[in-house]
Design a protein around this motif. Structure first.
Motif: not given
Length: 339
Positions: A210-216
């Motif tokens: 249901x959630x995510x952290x995406x490192x860009x």
């Protein structure tokens, strides 16, 4: 501004992070207290050391925390109490926070990743042999000791869940019956392998993620491919972000940006890029501007050049000026020193 003495951080009462041979109750960059071997979590979770950390939250001293690095304590200074409970309310409900095991865990015990980001590592890492055996042993231990009571899982802050052979196998063969109380899974990923093909092989976890952290860490192809995400392809991350934005069960996304001398000029562009991708979707999104940390990957003199968040850095004032161009928005979190 809110006073930390009036609030209790709930993190060490509910949450633990497992590394290869260490266990923490928060990000070790913010709360660097190691409880010991993750395989012995049932004992370390109720140890004297763990209870001393919890007491520091109740008495308001937060003496084990590195306040300048913690985005939650930084948020309190800005009037944001996310992750805290008013002390009076906490004391009334204190019996609810005496569980013999955590409700939430983070998998940090596999550093395998398909990228070689300078802010994180000096070479590509892919666990094999004894290292991989250790990851499988820790995962087995979690499923035997904790899975029945877990409500939330984070995977992973140490590598990438779509590249790690242990974590990818876990996602592809996920057994909901082992986690009867599980409400959600949070993925922390660089996003380069989160495509439709890989996602279609993980159907058992779809309803839990249901959630995510995406490192860009970039807003241009040049910075992304040549400075912050070595081994990544700009076109791939752009396509994957657009795909991720369509996932129906995904409710929250954090776009992560480690602020460095090589990318700070793109902070405003990064906000606009994220807004364009997620603003007209069902997903609640935010950005985390995270001050770079030396995880042992930089020589001290090199890190002084990289760490533009240091008030003594020659480009610090320029970075602050760019930060202040950002809109005043609840979509933005940071742990920067803002003057």
């Amino acid at each position: 501004m809110l006073d930390k003495k009036d609030f209790v951080c709930l993190q060490p009462f509910e949450f633990t992070e497992f590394f290869d041979y260490k266990t923490y109750m928060c990000c070790p960059n913010w709360l660097p207290v190691d409880l010991g071997d993750p395989i012995d979590i049932k004992n370390t979770w109720v140890s004297d050391l763990a209870n001393k950390v919890r007491e520091s939250m109740i008495d308001g001293s937060y003496k084990y925390c590195i306040e300048a690095r913690c985005p939650k304590l930084t948020g309190l200074k800005e009037g944001k109490s996310e992750g805290f409970m008013p002390k009076e309310e906490f004391l009334r409900k204190i019996d609810q926070f005496k569980d013999p095991v955590p409700k939430s865990v983070k998998f940090n015990f596999d550093q395998s990743c398909n990228l070689q980001c300078p802010s994180c590592r000096i070479e590509k890492i892919n666990y094999s042999g004894e290292e991989r055996t250790r990851t499988e042993l820790i995962l087995q231990s979690i499923e035997e000791q904790l899975s029945e009571g877990l409500e939330h899982i984070e995977c992973t802050g140490s590598g990438d869940p779509f590249f790690s052979r242990t974590f990818k196998k876990w996602l592809m063969t996920f057994k909901p019956s082992l986690y009867p109380n599980l409400k959600s899974i949070h993925l922390h990923t660089n996003g380069t392998l989160w495509n439709e093909s890989n996602w279609s092989k993980m159907t058992n976890v779809h309803r839990f993620i249901k959630s995510a952290e995406i490192s860009v860490d970039a807003a241009t192809k040049d910075t992304y491919e040549n400075y912050t995400r070595l081994g990544g392809k700009w076109e791939d991350i752009q396509n994957n972000l657009k795909f991720i934005a369509t996932l129906p069960n995904l409710e929250y996304v954090t776009m992560s940006f480690v602020v460095q001398n090589s990318n700070y000029k793109e902070m405003e562009m990064f906000y606009k890029m994220s807004e364009e991708i997620f603003d007209d979707t069902h997903i609640n999104w935010q950005i985390f501007f995270n001050r770079v940390v030396n995880w042992g990957t930089f020589q001290s003199e090199t890190f002084k050049i990289v760490d533009v968040g240091n008030p003594e850095h020659p480009n610090y004032k320029d970075m602050i000026e760019i930060y202040h161009r950002l809109p005043v928005s609840n979509n933005i979190r940071h742990n920067l020193t803002i003057e």
